[in-house]
Scaffold this active site. Sequence first.
Site, PDB file in Angstrom:
ATOM      1  CG  ASP A  28      -2.183   0.821   1.051  1.00  0.00           C
ATOM      2  OD1 ASP A  28      -1.973   1.700   0.018  1.00  0.00           O
ATOM      3  OD2 ASP A  28      -3.169   0.706   1.624  1.00  0.00           O
TER       4      ASP A  28
HETATM    5  C1  BGC Z   1      -5.009   3.392   0.046  1.00  0.00           C
HETATM    6  C2  BGC Z   1      -5.048   2.374  -1.334  1.00  0.00           C
HETATM    7  C3  BGC Z   1      -4.798   2.971  -2.373  1.00  0.00           C
HETATM    8  C4  BGC Z   1      -3.632   3.661  -2.366  1.00  0.00           C
HETATM    9  C5  BGC Z   1      -3.386   4.443  -3.565  1.00  0.00           C
HETATM   10  C6  BGC Z   1      -3.853   4.152  -0.119  1.00  0.00           C
HETATM   11  O1  BGC Z   1      -3.918   5.298   0.764  1.00  0.00           O
HETATM   12  O2  BGC Z   1      -4.949   2.620   1.141  1.00  0.00           O
HETATM   13  O3  BGC Z   1      -6.134   1.616  -0.970  1.00  0.00           O
HETATM   14  O4  BGC Z   1      -4.868   1.854  -3.524  1.00  0.00           O
HETATM   15  O5  BGC Z   1      -3.682   4.768  -1.446  1.00  0.00           O
HETATM   16  O6  BGC Z   1      -4.339   5.409  -4.073  1.00  0.00           O
END
Ligand code: BGC
Length: 730
Positions: free
Chosen positions: A271
Amino acid sequence: MHKFIVRAAFALALSMAGASCGSGSSTQKGPPPPTASPDERADYLVGQMTIDEKIQLVHGGAALDWWNYTLPRGAGGWIPGIPRLNIPDLYFADGSVGVGNAVGPATALPSSIASAASWDLNEAAKYGQVIGTELSDYGINVNLGGNVNMTGREPRDGRTFETKGEDPILAGRITAAHLKAIQAQYVLAGIKHFAFNDQETGRATANVQIDDRSGRESDLLGFEIGVNDSGVQSVMCSYNLTNDVYDCENAYLLNTVLKGDWAFPGFVMSDWDATHSTVNAAVNGLDQEQPENIYFGTSLEQAVESGQVPESRLDDMVHRILRAMFANGLFDHPATIQPIDVTGDAAIAQEMEEQGAVLLKNTGVLPLNAAQVESIAVIGSHADIAVLSGGGSAQVDPVGGPALIEGKPNPPGWSQVIWDPSSPLNAIQAKTSASVQYNDGTDATKAATLAASSSVAIVFVSQWASEGMDLPSLNFTDVIHTPPIDQDALVSAVAAANPNTIVVMENGGPQVLPWLSSVSAVLEAWYPGQNGGQAIANILFGDVNPSGKLPMTFPASMNDLPRPVIATPPDQTTPFPVDYTIDGFNVGYKWYDSKGLTPLFPFGFGLSYTTFSISNPQLTANVSGSSSSFQVSFNLQNTGTRTGAEVAQVYLGLPPATGEAKRLVGWQKVSLTAGQQQSETIQVNATDSSHPLSYWDTNSHAWLVPSGTYTVYLGNSSRNLTTVGTFQVP
Ligand code: BGC
């Protein structure tokens, strides 16, 4: 996107410096043909690559202060390709409820939870198809969707609307249907957040405590089904820790479970800023750092050169990424940038809402009779112009632009309150010549006055939720306005003024409804997407007969939750325990069963404008150890006066020694005209990816079909079941 981490502003370094020490550049053979397997094609390329090129693929190409920049194509992540090897750029974008990030205006679908509430894999496939085609039309070839976290453990989770509910089988299968449809558009789909990322409060330091069996039969099972049934090629590991180890360097999760037991051939990306180390993360299973190169740039290159990370492991990381790209057609079917199909996709968004909205109460006021109703009061939640959407990285920029933006952007561009441009008021007015008047609901007394002079009052209540927050309560709590609007008081005041009060709820997950007994009807519309107003009006007037069923239990009170108070972090950095040993594998309805608690509305529940009967259920079991199976046959009849669809649900009680009362093992959604009846059969095989007859045996590290008595139930919710019969496994 995770934009809370404040970090020193280093210069962007793509780790491209340094002499090439690539392996295999002297290979004589030409590239394998497109008919070769993804593994063969990936192997060939790995053999051609320098170490710098390999390093380039295992981390995102964003700047360290990436939230200040727009990446190419408005993507949320980006990795430059390697032209000399024809390796294309990777453009990553969110897409749980439609195209996310700053990619461009896109169809705002109803929440994923609405897709799960349809209990319909064909509808779920259409949902995924919209996401996949629109991503591809924007030239995005990697999707960051597939949120299958079990927020049933924590229904206040601000991301519940992105998930598919509390049951691993329903959630896993709906997710797989989304992912397969996305992949069919030659977009590399993903599943997230692996694993146990079920609350936003302190998500970067939450340290989930859970035993092996409980994990395998709950959160991990949703992932296992999602991965297995879709063949998805990327998994996003989550911010939190599991049993004291960060998930993105958790050997148990990544190497033992995912790549070992499930034989997952694809790659694990972190993530956004969830990577915590170089050597640990690399050897424990992380294949790609996102969105930049703090640990998997120069540091990883040095770790490989010094032998701390074997080069074979780097090759494995790169192989996994490339094989995923080949398997999803990224080399052979590059995206064509073109306008999205605004009209066709809006129709699917509307159909999804019509299939996923759940009628929770109806004393007979619904459906409204367009010819007879004299006057209608429409109250609250900007129902004159818009419907609500959920916030965070899943946020879609709706076609036509938001009808309204509220709340403080924090930071700018993220976690705003976006109201999708779809007017329930207009859609209601278009149905009838009755007088339809709107009151904004900010003053309960004025709203009640309008309601008192109308033949029907429709109150829209809304609960905004977002990534980055959990809900303070399960009541409709106004987290947008100062001072807040007391929506519970609003409903009570309107209901006291008008006996025909209908409540339409726009929210992301379970709620408690203190006014339930005083209103005539309640429709759970979720975040209904950009044709939500039309879909809601179609249901209210009976042009569409509601058929959604709850994919989550609505508790009677927050006190009934496994953790009545959300575990909160002591500070920004210290891991703090979140105790999943309380509910273990008994997530959602299994928790309420195990504790003998009566929910407000049970899992699987939902009303229709017609009635159904299930009769003559028959059980046929084929007992044969781990390949046992059984069938439930029955007659399903529409006993009412209009066409409608029922979801027949089969639950199984494993031998009591397993400690689980019952689990969903199969279902069938059937549409029948008035009076029509049909024979149905639901088949359940122990060998299915959902392991319906098994428990996870930690000692033998395997799914086992236990000996004893199995009880089979059939009905139309987890709390409205009849026993079909039992069978014995010796
Ligand atoms: C989220 C993810 C997301 C990523 C990119 C993170 O803050 O937890 O679900 O895909 O950001 O936007």
